[in-house]
Design an enzyme around this catalytic site. Structure first.
Site, PDB file in Angstrom:
ATOM      1  N   ASP A  38     -14.295   2.287  -2.052  1.00  0.00           N
ATOM      2  CA  ASP A  38     -14.134   3.294  -3.105  1.00  0.00           C
ATOM      3  C   ASP A  38     -13.116   2.838  -4.147  1.00  0.00           C
ATOM      4  OD1 ASP A  38     -11.991   3.521  -1.401  1.00  0.00           O
ATOM      5  OD2 ASP A  38     -12.224   5.661  -1.010  1.00  0.00           O
TER       6      ASP A  38
ATOM      7  N   TYR B 114       0.893  -1.159   0.000  1.00  0.00           N
ATOM      8  CA  TYR B 114       0.000   0.000   0.000  1.00  0.00           C
ATOM      9  C   TYR B 114       0.930   1.207   0.000  1.00  0.00           C
ATOM     10  CZ  TYR B 114      -3.526   3.354   1.620  1.00  0.00           C
ATOM     11  OH  TYR B 114      -4.364   4.444   1.735  1.00  0.00           O
TER      12      TYR B 114
ATOM     13  N   ASN C 298      -1.070   3.825  -5.629  1.00  0.00           N
ATOM     14  CA  ASN C 298      -1.328   5.249  -5.422  1.00  0.00           C
ATOM     15  C   ASN C 298      -0.710   6.142  -6.497  1.00  0.00           C
ATOM     16  OD1 ASN C 298      -3.033   6.501  -3.514  1.00  0.00           O
ATOM     17  ND2 ASN C 298      -1.883   5.551  -1.846  1.00  0.00           N
TER      18      ASN C 298
ATOM     19  N   ASP D 140      -2.443  -1.282  -4.047  1.00  0.00           N
ATOM     20  CA  ASP D 140      -2.782   0.120  -4.292  1.00  0.00           C
ATOM     21  C   ASP D 140      -1.461   0.877  -4.369  1.00  0.00           C
ATOM     22  OD1 ASP D 140      -3.550   2.747  -4.318  1.00  0.00           O
ATOM     23  OD2 ASP D 140      -4.779   2.652  -2.505  1.00  0.00           O
TER      24      ASP D 140
END
Length: 420
Positions: A408, A263, A305, A303
């Site tokens: 989300d 992450y 990002n 993720d």
């Protein structure tokens, strides 16, 4: 009578009018303060893409008018998804020379809430993908919550023998990654010094010079019948025990390949962590991946990002994009540098280089998911050698499960053909 003659109204009416005006002024002031407070509270969260609604309706109209896609075309109300080349799971056993292996990565934006109100979402993902490994990012659990969460996960997903959490100790209710694997895992011990493999000091320590513990030592979890790729080791953090305090990374070692799940730190509101993201995390993550790939081919998912390409951003020409976390030029460029230096490919884009409308994150604050106005922030990367025709561990497919709700974000997956 004189007052009525001068002001054309009764004194009592004048008094009531002044009181109405004062009341309206108080109401307007209170509403303004409430809007300001709401804006501050909802301005950002750890994985937000920076789409802060404008307070002025006129400003919103201007932004909507100027927003265009990667082809510089005006945005439709709902962003369409172009059909994918490999929008199916490779399930025909005849396609595989070896064992089929599927990994799924999913930012759950809080695992406790997911387990409480939407556990069926996790069951649907596993039933659809038949994944060998399921990874959650941003679980937000504290170390003291892990035991209860593990019990719940084993109740909802009993086919997974291994459950491992990495939690943030620097900040409560923050970040964190978790992996579930069908393969059982026998804990290992260092040959010299008796150090635990969960406290490694180097890649050599992490994936070399280990032996099984003495006979009778139980595995951390109870393995179920599973004949897929065997899990050999599980470690937290990056190379040399880096990035342990925020629970950002878990690495799995299998017999013929490695799998890294992370992450990636968000640059934050006002890009306050952009320097850390680019100069520290990116650099040390590349070192970790290169060290692993020197031993075995490696997949890297989670993720991450960042929205790498223009096609990965629904409104790429909006003015706020270069100044928002995950879409700054520095972050997008660093992602390209990582793929080049680590000799890895973006698996989804390898199979679908020009397909638009495929995102993995949608801002809930402005209800962007029904309109498919999102960003692609979740990925699987794989070593270049895993795309070669004669690869012993070969990438067969990779995709985005946009139909899966509950967060989300949506899950992403990778499927490998693993030969012994």
């Amino acid at each position: 009578l004189v007052y009525i003659y001068k002001h054309h109204t009764h004194p009592l009416n004048a008094l009531l009018t002044r009181r109405d005006q004062q009341q309206r002024q108080k109401t307007t002031t209170s509403s303004s303060r409430l809007m300001s407070s709401t804006h501050k509270k909802g301005a950002r969260r750890d994985d937000d893409d920076g789409e802060v609604p404008n307070a002025s309706s006129n400003t919103n109209k201007k932004q909507k008018k100027s927003s265009t896609n990667a082809k510089n075309e005006p945005l439709p109300d709902i962003i369409p998804q172009e059909a994918l080349e490999n929008d199916v799971f490779a399930s025909d056993s005849a396609m595989f020379k070896g064992q089929k292996f599927t990994a799924v990565a999913f930012n759950v934006a809080g695992l406790r809430a997911m387990l409480k109100s939407k556990p069926q979402c996790l069951r649907m993902i596993v039933d659809k993908t038949q994944c060998d490994v399921l990874m959650f990012s941003e679980h937000k659990l504290n170390p003291e919550n892990v035991e209860e969460a593990t019990k719940q996960l084993k109740q909802f997903l009993p086919e997974f023998a291994t459950v491992k959490f990495a939690c943030s100790t620097a900040k409560k209710g923050y970040a964190g990654v978790c992996i579930l694997a069908r393969s059982g895992w026998t804990k290992t011990a260092k040959t010299e010094g008796g150090k635990s493999p969960m406290k490694q000091t180097s890649i050599k320590d992490m994936f070399g010079g280990v032996k099984k513990e003495t006979e009778g030592t139980p595995s951390p979890t109870t393995a179920t019948a599973y004949d897929g790729p065997k899990l050999l080791n599980v470690t937290e953090g990056l190379l040399d025990k880096k990035h342990l305090t925020e629970g950002r990374a878990i690495t799995l070692e299998f017999e013929t390949f490695n799998a890294v799940f992370t992450y990636v730190p968000n640059s934050g509101e006002g890009l306050v962590r952009l320097g850390f993201r680019i100069n520290t995390w990116e650099k040390e993550c590349r070192e970790h991946l290169n060290a692993l790939q020197a031993k075995k081919p490696t997949i890297y998912g989670g993720d991450l990002n960042v929205a790498h390409l223009d096609i990965d951003i629904y409104n790429v020409n909006a003015k706020h994009i270069p100044k928002s976390s995950a879409t700054t030029p520095q972050e997008r460029n660093a992602f390209g540098v990582m793929m080049k230096e680590c000799k890895m490919k973006d698996c989804f884009r390898y199979f679908n280089p020009t397909k638009s409308g495929w995102y993995t994150y949608w801002s809930q604050r402005v209800a962007n998911r029904p309109k498919n106005r999102g960003l692609r922030l979740d990925y699987f990367l794989a070593s270049d050698k895993m795309f070669e025709e004669d690869a012993k561990v070969k990438v067969v497919s990779s995709g985005i499960l946009t139909e899966m709700k509950g967060s989300d974000h949506c899950p992403v997956y990778i499927t490998l053909d693993v030969q012994k």
